[in-house]
Write an enzyme that holds these catalytic residues in place. Structure first.
Site, mmCIF file in Angstrom:
data_model
loop_
_atom_site.group_PDB
_atom_site.id
_atom_site.type_symbol
_atom_site.label_atom_id
_atom_site.label_comp_id
_atom_site.label_asym_id
_atom_site.label_seq_id
_atom_site.Cartn_x
_atom_site.Cartn_y
_atom_site.Cartn_z
ATOM 1 C CG ASP A 94 19.387 20.318 96.496
ATOM 2 O OD1 ASP A 94 19.580 21.465 96.498
ATOM 3 O OD2 ASP A 94 19.286 19.129 95.428
ATOM 4 C CG ASN A 97 14.407 20.179 84.889
ATOM 5 O OD1 ASN A 97 13.136 19.118 84.471
ATOM 6 N ND2 ASN A 97 14.752 20.634 85.325
ATOM 7 C CG HIS A 121 11.401 21.516 81.505
ATOM 8 N ND1 HIS A 121 11.890 21.963 82.539
ATOM 9 C CD2 HIS A 121 12.323 22.268 80.366
ATOM 10 C CE1 HIS A 121 13.441 23.101 82.163
ATOM 11 N NE2 HIS A 121 13.476 22.929 80.555
ATOM 12 C CG ASP A 134 7.092 20.103 86.361
ATOM 13 O OD1 ASP A 134 7.582 20.564 86.780
ATOM 14 O OD2 ASP A 134 6.462 21.052 85.487
ATOM 15 C CG ASP A 194 17.139 20.949 93.448
ATOM 16 O OD1 ASP A 194 17.457 22.001 93.220
ATOM 17 O OD2 ASP A 194 17.991 19.928 92.887
#
Length: 296
Positions: free
Chosen positions: A167, A175, A180, A184, A210
């Site tokens: 994780d 973010n 964003h 990504d 994630d």
């Protein structure tokens, strides 16, 4: 048209091998032939094939066992089983072992060409439905399908199966701070690090957000520790190479093990890993809070 398609053919009947190899070569395929499943598997460890044709009944390693082990090495490989014992053949069993299709002996080369084309198309459609669009890894659907298949293999062979959860730490911060697009990029880069860390036969998936998961086969404790260290080294190397003032990657990892002597469902295994992940996240927060308090 097919000059880049490498086909492996496995059959203990040398005359059939010769006919198939010559016929497929004339159609533009590159072929390699074996009379024993054990030899074919060794060759696959060195170089993957795009398509594998194998007889079911052979001396030594049987065809379905070869399919199962070959698909663990190369999950994307299309496999077709050949059989002359149609009354004793179970299509459902062949699919469970990983075959995409079967063909009944005797058959014509034209029928085989159609089967290869159809099986490859079905595998491509199946892969698209099980692939995460952003990272190219298996998605949640693909993960559960592969996990159930691996769990059956583990139970059948009395082997344990290791499930690793990974994780990203502070993904929301990435973010919110960098946008964003950066988020990504963090997910794509994390996926690539996982691909470089684990074996080709291990199944790596993005479960959503994630969260990532990796299914390892019968891996000993020393092997798990080596993987952990390799992951930390790759993350450290990645972060050391980032000098643009943007995000760094950190990962929390949780492990759970499937024991064939005490079988559980895939859902239960995932729940156990999720609980351990939560505990590790809480421990990290506690340590960070103590560190901040001591520095203030």
């Amino acid at each position: 048209m097919h000059n880049k398609t490498f086909v492996m053919i496995v059959d203990d009947d040398v005359s059939i091998l010769d006919i198939l190899r010559q016929s497929l070569s004339m159609e533009g395929y590159t072929c390699q032939a074996f009379t024993r499943g054990e030899d074919a598997l060794k060759a696959l460890e060195r170089m993957p094939a795009e398509v594998m044709l194998t007889d079911i009944v052979m001396p030594g390693m049987q065809g379905l066992e070869l399919v199962s082990k070959a698909k663990r090495l190369h999950p994307a490989m299309t496999t077709i089983v050949m059989t002359g014992l149609i009354e004793e053949f179970s299509y459902d069993e062949a699919i469970r072992f990983g075959a995409a299709d079967f063909i009944k002996k005797p058959f014509t080369i034209q029928e085989l060409l159609v089967r290869i084309k159809h099986a490859k198309l079905q595998d491509q459609l199946r892969e698209l439905s099980m692939t995460d669009e952003l990272t190219g890894l298996s998605n949640r659907r693909g993960f559960f399908a592969f996990a159930q298949q691996q769990m059956k293999h583990a139970r059948r062979n009395g082997e344990r199966m290791v499930l690793l959860f990974a994780d990203l730490d502070d993904f929301k911060v990435i973010n919110d701070t960098f946008g964003h697009e950066a988020g990504d990029r963090a997910l794509v880069d994390a996926a690539q690090i996982l691909v470089e860390t684990f074996r080709e036969s291990d199944i790596i998936a993005r479960l959503g957000g994630d969260e990532f998961a990796v299914i390892l086969g019968n891996t000993p404790d020393a092997g798990i520790e080596a993987v952990r260290n390799r992951l930390e080294e790759r993350l450290a190397g990645y972060n050391a190479g980032r000098n643009d003032g943007t995000f760094r990657l950190a990962v929390s990892v949780a492990l759970t093990v499937f024991d064939p002597a005490k079988p559980v469902t895939v859902d239960e295994l995932v729940r156990q890993a999720d609980e351990r992940m939560y505990e590790q996240k809480q421990q990290k927060k506690t340590k960070a809070g103590r560190r901040a308090a001591s520095e203030s």
